[in-house]
Design a protein around this motif. Structure first.
Motif, mmCIF file in Angstrom:
data_model
loop_
_atom_site.group_PDB
_atom_site.id
_atom_site.type_symbol
_atom_site.label_atom_id
_atom_site.label_comp_id
_atom_site.label_asym_id
_atom_site.label_seq_id
_atom_site.Cartn_x
_atom_site.Cartn_y
_atom_site.Cartn_z
ATOM 1 N N ALA A 114 1.858 0.373 5.333
ATOM 2 C CA ALA A 114 0.718 1.200 4.903
ATOM 3 C C ALA A 114 1.115 2.086 3.725
ATOM 4 O O ALA A 114 0.322 2.320 2.815
ATOM 5 C CB ALA A 114 0.215 2.058 6.062
ATOM 6 N N LEU A 115 2.358 2.545 3.739
ATOM 7 C CA LEU A 115 2.818 3.397 2.635
ATOM 8 C C LEU A 115 2.777 2.656 1.308
ATOM 9 O O LEU A 115 2.333 3.203 0.297
ATOM 10 C CB LEU A 115 4.255 3.869 2.918
ATOM 11 N N ILE A 116 3.215 1.394 1.313
ATOM 12 C CA ILE A 116 3.288 0.688 0.042
ATOM 13 C C ILE A 116 2.048 -0.140 -0.274
ATOM 14 O O ILE A 116 1.720 -0.335 -1.438
ATOM 15 C CB ILE A 116 4.578 -0.172 -0.059
ATOM 16 N N TYR A 117 1.340 -0.612 0.760
ATOM 17 C CA TYR A 117 0.161 -1.432 0.485
ATOM 18 C C TYR A 117 -1.154 -0.772 0.896
ATOM 19 O O TYR A 117 -2.216 -1.378 0.774
ATOM 20 C CB TYR A 117 0.293 -2.809 1.135
ATOM 21 N N GLY A 118 -1.091 0.457 1.378
ATOM 22 C CA GLY A 118 -2.300 1.130 1.821
ATOM 23 C C GLY A 118 -2.920 1.985 0.736
ATOM 24 O O GLY A 118 -2.643 1.809 -0.453
ATOM 25 N N SER A 119 -3.757 2.890 1.154
ATOM 26 C CA SER A 119 -4.447 3.770 0.214
ATOM 27 C C SER A 119 -3.434 4.520 -0.649
ATOM 28 O O SER A 119 -2.383 4.916 -0.169
ATOM 29 C CB SER A 119 -5.267 4.810 0.979
ATOM 30 N N PRO A 120 -3.765 4.697 -1.914
ATOM 31 C CA PRO A 120 -2.898 5.500 -2.764
ATOM 32 C C PRO A 120 -2.722 6.898 -2.165
ATOM 33 O O PRO A 120 -3.655 7.455 -1.600
ATOM 34 C CB PRO A 120 -3.676 5.570 -4.084
ATOM 35 N N VAL A 121 -1.519 7.436 -2.250
ATOM 36 C CA VAL A 121 -1.260 8.780 -1.747
ATOM 37 C C VAL A 121 -1.859 9.782 -2.727
ATOM 38 O O VAL A 121 -1.520 9.761 -3.910
ATOM 39 C CB VAL A 121 0.257 9.033 -1.600
ATOM 40 N N PRO A 122 -2.770 10.641 -2.263
ATOM 41 C CA PRO A 122 -3.425 11.573 -3.188
ATOM 42 C C PRO A 122 -2.406 12.502 -3.842
ATOM 43 O O PRO A 122 -1.549 13.066 -3.176
ATOM 44 C CB PRO A 122 -4.383 12.366 -2.299
ATOM 45 N N GLY A 123 -2.487 12.616 -5.149
ATOM 46 C CA GLY A 123 -1.594 13.518 -5.874
ATOM 47 C C GLY A 123 -0.229 12.936 -6.169
ATOM 48 O O GLY A 123 0.592 13.562 -6.816
ATOM 49 N N TYR A 124 0.006 11.717 -5.687
ATOM 50 C CA TYR A 124 1.309 11.113 -5.933
ATOM 51 C C TYR A 124 1.187 9.965 -6.920
ATOM 52 O O TYR A 124 0.370 9.069 -6.739
ATOM 53 C CB TYR A 124 1.926 10.592 -4.633
ATOM 54 N N LYS A 125 2.003 10.044 -7.963
ATOM 55 C CA LYS A 125 2.015 8.966 -8.949
ATOM 56 C C LYS A 125 3.367 8.279 -8.854
ATOM 57 O O LYS A 125 4.400 8.898 -9.117
ATOM 58 C CB LYS A 125 1.794 9.575 -10.345
ATOM 59 N N ALA A 126 3.356 7.004 -8.472
ATOM 60 C CA ALA A 126 4.618 6.277 -8.328
ATOM 61 C C ALA A 126 5.297 6.154 -9.688
ATOM 62 O O ALA A 126 4.666 5.754 -10.665
ATOM 63 C CB ALA A 126 4.360 4.895 -7.744
ATOM 64 N N PRO A 127 6.568 6.521 -9.769
ATOM 65 C CA PRO A 127 7.280 6.419 -11.045
ATOM 66 C C PRO A 127 7.678 4.983 -11.360
ATOM 67 O O PRO A 127 7.568 4.092 -10.510
ATOM 68 C CB PRO A 127 8.525 7.276 -10.813
ATOM 69 N N GLU A 128 8.143 4.795 -12.571
ATOM 70 C CA GLU A 128 8.558 3.479 -13.061
ATOM 71 C C GLU A 128 9.570 2.774 -12.159
ATOM 72 O O GLU A 128 9.569 1.551 -12.050
ATOM 73 C CB GLU A 128 9.193 3.637 -14.462
ATOM 74 N N THR A 129 10.429 3.572 -11.527
ATOM 75 C CA THR A 129 11.512 2.992 -10.725
ATOM 76 C C THR A 129 11.020 2.161 -9.549
ATOM 77 O O THR A 129 11.783 1.386 -8.982
ATOM 78 C CB THR A 129 12.427 4.103 -10.173
ATOM 79 N N THR A 130 9.744 2.332 -9.177
ATOM 80 C CA THR A 130 9.229 1.547 -8.056
ATOM 81 C C THR A 130 8.764 0.158 -8.497
ATOM 82 O O THR A 130 8.572 -0.725 -7.655
ATOM 83 C CB THR A 130 8.024 2.243 -7.392
ATOM 84 N N VAL A 131 8.604 -0.018 -9.798
ATOM 85 C CA VAL A 131 7.995 -1.259 -10.281
ATOM 86 C C VAL A 131 8.845 -2.492 -9.952
ATOM 87 O O VAL A 131 8.333 -3.495 -9.445
ATOM 88 C CB VAL A 131 7.719 -1.170 -11.805
#
Lengths: 258, 258
Positions: A114-131
């Motif tokens: 759910a963390l990675i494929y669920g709803s976007p976390v409000p206020g959190y912008k995933a950085p480049e390193t997650t790509v």
DNA sequence: TGTACATCAGTGAACGCGCGTTCACTGATGTAC
DNA sequence: TGTACATCAGTGAACGCGCGTTCACTGATGTAC
């Protein structure tokens, strides 16, 4: 000198262990709290004062990022190792293995999924390193399809302009076909975009095959997401694995993996 | 007497209006805060003291439930009204209209879509009252397929035991076929479950057709979810509507809607 | 129509919690000569 | 090997916020006779 290095390594090792423990505790809390991760709650469970966690992660969001990367990497590794166990020439087997590897990991780690494929976390912008880590599963599927194309197993549908034109197979076939053979051809903007994507990630894969691969990719994760997010309740209850397997096979047939 | 009733109605109307305003504010906050809905924040924006909100909703979770029901109902209504505008005999048109209706609503209300189709809210258990509204979209799709079966448009794939057996259509067709005609038949537990579901929601629909309908249903929401949750970033950027339309048509062809 | 009473909306204070982050600090461990 | 200094982990207090929910209350509106 050597003793110095050993001592250094001990300190570094302890640090690594604590870093892992913080992440482990945080992941456990995902299950009850979702993405509302609390540094203080983690510290409490660690038996430390909350400010101590800042020795390990500069902020709550950095801890969240670390978790996300770990989850993507774990999921990617699960899919890769399941897929790697299958004979390279057995494309259907590789697809099924990858698919079940993904689903199995998700079932074992629902909060993480759910963390990675669920709803976007409000206020959190995933950085480049997650790509990079995020791309492992899709890279796997892309490689599979590219292998199929290279082996000549996946023929590009040639007739018609796009991939939504064709003739109807007879009843009894597992065809995802246009029954009347009269569906409009693929839109120009979509065709152009697919060509662009193909050039970028899989130059040898024809547009139509790529489109089918994307369909299969979405279906795979769509089923897992529906299953985990409760959409199958009071619907598919006793045969979820079979259902997923069926979907994988339908999609494999559509893409031409065999 | 009449004036009494009018007065009463005024009070009731004011109450209804404030109830709606509370929900409207809460929904606006979904966009920035996600499902971490805060009663106090809502009250603040209302210009009221936080305890006043309890005159309207007995608890935070009840407000959340009200939002969820509203969202399901809005989405359902959007799909229904789009679909209702199409000639009953035009099954493909009805399917496309319903699909685009769903996607359009989701794009216009991304936070609301995430609330109902995203990660489960930790600690929140949706009550029974949400089940009906949640079923509107699926009921619509079910009705469509049942209509197709009734009209004889959707023939059940007859050959082979399950729906994963069939012969390969030639290249150039939009077939979701098993290329080798050698895929294993549908698992027994899945077949039994599909029969049970069909008996419950659409007695006239054969098992194989139902399976295809479920595939299409998952694909529809899978694409919308991927688009909204950021999975298309750096992938499908300029042709998302065409892509979705393409997926709808592929699935329509698979199910046999035309 | 007028009056007594009941209902209802909204207030404000309080309870008992939670949170992320900063900062000066202690004391242990590691490093350089 | 011994000593002086530097690094680092963890503490404890504080800042300035947030939250859901309860409760006794005021004052306005609605109801019954």
């Amino acid at each position: 000198m050597l003793s110095d290095m050993t001592a250094k390594n001990i300190r570094a090792r302890v640090r690594d262990e604590l870093t892992s423990e913080i992440k482990a505790i945080a992941r456990r809390q995902l299950a009850t709290e979702g993405a509302n991760l609390s540094l203080r709650a983690v510290a409490r469970e660690l038996g430390m004062v909350s400010s101590a966690v800042y020795r390990y992660f500069p902020s709550r969001d950095d801890l969240l990022t670390a978790l996300i990367i770990d989850c993507y990497d774990e999921l990617g590794a699960a899919a890769e190792s399941a897929e790697a166990a299958v004979d390279r020439a057995d494309l259907l087997g590789r697809w099924l293995a990858a698919g079940h590897g993904i689903r199995d990991w998700a079932l074992a780690n629902p909060a993480e999924y759910a963390l990675i494929y669920g709803s976007p976390v409000p206020g959190y912008k995933a950085p480049e390193t997650t790509v990079g880590p995020a791309a492992r599963t899709t890279n796997l599927i892309t490689a599979l399809i590219a292998d199929g194309v290279a082996a000549g197993t996946l023929a590009a549908p040639s007739a018609g302009a796009g991939s939504t034109t064709g003739s109807r197979p007879g009843p009894g076939s597992e065809a995802l076909a246009d029954p009347a053979g009269a569906v409009s051809p693929m839109a120009a903007d979509l065709a152009a975009e697919l060509d662009r994507i193909a050039a970028l990630i899989a130059p040898a894969v024809p547009r139509e095959v790529l489109a089918r691969g994307i369909t299969a990719w979405i279906q795979l994760f769509g089923v897992v997401t529906f299953e985990l997010f409760g959409r199958f309740q009071n619907l598919i209850e006793d045969s979820r694995r079979s259902f997923f397997d069926h979907q994988l096979r339908v999609m494999a047939a559509y893409v031409g993996l065999r």
